[in-house]
Scaffold this active site. Structure first.
Site, PDB file in Angstrom:
ATOM      1  N   ASN A  42       0.841  -1.204   0.000  1.00  0.00           N
ATOM      2  CA  ASN A  42       0.000   0.000   0.000  1.00  0.00           C
ATOM      3  C   ASN A  42       0.873   1.250   0.000  1.00  0.00           C
ATOM      4  OD1 ASN A  42       0.632  -0.825   2.653  1.00  0.00           O
ATOM      5  ND2 ASN A  42      -1.152   0.163   3.537  1.00  0.00           N
ATOM      6  N   ILE A  43       0.381   2.263  -0.717  1.00  0.00           N
ATOM      7  CA  ILE A  43       1.104   3.532  -0.864  1.00  0.00           C
ATOM      8  C   ILE A  43       0.114   4.654  -0.556  1.00  0.00           C
ATOM      9  CG2 ILE A  43       2.400   5.006  -2.454  1.00  0.00           C
ATOM     10  CD1 ILE A  43       2.999   2.385  -4.092  1.00  0.00           C
ATOM     11  N   GLU A  44       0.360   5.335   0.566  1.00  0.00           N
ATOM     12  CA  GLU A  44      -0.602   6.341   1.039  1.00  0.00           C
ATOM     13  C   GLU A  44      -0.269   7.732   0.506  1.00  0.00           C
ATOM     14  OE1 GLU A  44      -0.852   5.732   5.299  1.00  0.00           O
ATOM     15  OE2 GLU A  44      -2.041   3.896   4.965  1.00  0.00           O
ATOM     16  N   CYS A  53      -4.210   0.517  -2.460  1.00  0.00           N
ATOM     17  CA  CYS A  53      -4.009  -0.714  -1.696  1.00  0.00           C
ATOM     18  C   CYS A  53      -2.935  -1.598  -2.334  1.00  0.00           C
ATOM     19  CB  CYS A  53      -5.303  -1.522  -1.650  1.00  0.00           C
ATOM     20  SG  CYS A  53      -6.667  -0.737  -0.789  1.00  0.00           S
ATOM     21  N   GLU A  55      -3.037  -4.780  -2.989  1.00  0.00           N
ATOM     22  CA  GLU A  55      -3.539  -5.735  -3.983  1.00  0.00           C
ATOM     23  C   GLU A  55      -3.610  -5.094  -5.370  1.00  0.00           C
ATOM     24  OE1 GLU A  55      -4.764  -4.859  -1.058  1.00  0.00           O
ATOM     25  OE2 GLU A  55      -6.183  -6.320  -0.271  1.00  0.00           O
ATOM     26  N   CYS A  91     -10.132  -5.214   0.813  1.00  0.00           N
ATOM     27  CA  CYS A  91     -11.275  -4.295   0.723  1.00  0.00           C
ATOM     28  C   CYS A  91     -12.123  -4.610  -0.513  1.00  0.00           C
ATOM     29  CB  CYS A  91     -10.803  -2.848   0.701  1.00  0.00           C
ATOM     30  SG  CYS A  91     -10.229  -2.283  -0.909  1.00  0.00           S
ATOM     31  N   CYS A  94     -10.694  -3.670  -4.026  1.00  0.00           N
ATOM     32  CA  CYS A  94      -9.699  -4.629  -4.536  1.00  0.00           C
ATOM     33  C   CYS A  94     -10.355  -5.932  -4.989  1.00  0.00           C
ATOM     34  CB  CYS A  94      -8.632  -4.884  -3.483  1.00  0.00           C
ATOM     35  SG  CYS A  94      -7.557  -3.452  -3.260  1.00  0.00           S
TER      36      CYS A  94
HETATM   37  N1  THU Z   1      -5.326  -1.330   2.476  1.00  0.00           N
HETATM   38  C1  THU Z   1      -4.777  -2.196   1.576  1.00  0.00           C
HETATM   39  O1  THU Z   1      -3.605  -2.071   1.190  1.00  0.00           O
HETATM   40  N2  THU Z   1      -5.559  -3.204   1.101  1.00  0.00           N
HETATM   41  C2  THU Z   1      -6.873  -3.389   1.428  1.00  0.00           C
HETATM   42  O2  THU Z   1      -7.496  -4.291   0.902  1.00  0.00           O
HETATM   43  C3  THU Z   1      -7.503  -2.524   2.418  1.00  0.00           C
HETATM   44  C4  THU Z   1      -6.677  -1.442   2.992  1.00  0.00           C
HETATM   45  C5  THU Z   1      -4.499  -0.230   2.987  1.00  0.00           C
HETATM   46  C6  THU Z   1      -4.946   1.154   2.595  1.00  0.00           C
HETATM   47  C7  THU Z   1      -4.371   2.003   3.689  1.00  0.00           C
HETATM   48  O3  THU Z   1      -3.051   2.366   3.338  1.00  0.00           O
HETATM   49  C8  THU Z   1      -4.320   1.075   4.897  1.00  0.00           C
HETATM   50  O4  THU Z   1      -4.491  -0.239   4.402  1.00  0.00           O
HETATM   51  C9  THU Z   1      -5.400   1.351   5.927  1.00  0.00           C
HETATM   52  O5  THU Z   1      -6.663   1.377   5.342  1.00  0.00           O
END
Ligand code: THU
Length: 136
Positions: A42-44, A53, A55, A91, A94
């Site tokens: 994940n990259i915010e 996300c 995935e 989520c 994804c």
């Molecule tokens: N996140 C994912 O990488 N995959 C998911 O299926 C759900 C959430 C990440 C997004 C965010 O950076 C962190 O988890 C918290 O929501």
């Protein structure tokens, strides 16, 4: 490739996560039908909405490389810098992105602590799903 190995690659990918806002590191490892593997993290983003996300990073990397047929994905999530402590369910966005390219028997391996995981098909994770085949 054994599911256990794919799960380990998903855990390894967490080290690449950029998560200054949530502190929650997610890793994914996508197995293509030709045997290739694509990892994602994940990259915010400070604006939150552009966050992606793990995935989807794995899927988009693979599709860019010309891959369209996938067998399974492993996902692992937990506090950044720590071992995972429990199952991490992908989520809905994804799951829908996976549905674009994957059949309902595509497998998801949801990592748990101590090298354990739960296996679920995409059909189980996304019942009554919408796909291109529904646009008739
Ligand atoms: N996140 C994912 O990488 N995959 C998911 O299926 C759900 C959430 C990440 C997004 C965010 O950076 C962190 O988890 C918290 O929501």
């Amino acid at each position: 490739m054994k599911p256990e190995e794919l799960v380990q690659l998903a855990k390894d990918a967490r080290a690449r996560s950029y998560v200054p806002y949530s502190g929650f590191a997610v890793g994914a490892a996508l197995l293509c039908k030709d045997g290739k593997i694509y990892q994602g993290c994940n990259i915010e983003n400070a604006a939150f909405g552009p966050t992606i996300c793990a995935e989807r990073v794995a899927v988009f990397k693979a599709v860019y490389d010309g891959e369209r047929e996938f067998e399974a994905i492993a996902v692992a999530g937990g506090r950044a810098g720590e071992d995972i402590t429990g199952l991490f369910p992908p989520c809905g966005v994804c799951r829908q992105v996976l549905r674009e390219f994957c059949d309902l028997d595509f497998m998801l391996y949801l990592a748990k602590e101590n090298g354990e995981y739960e296996a679920r098909s995409l059909g189980e994770m996304l019942p009554m799903s919408f796909s291109g085949a529904d646009m008739k």
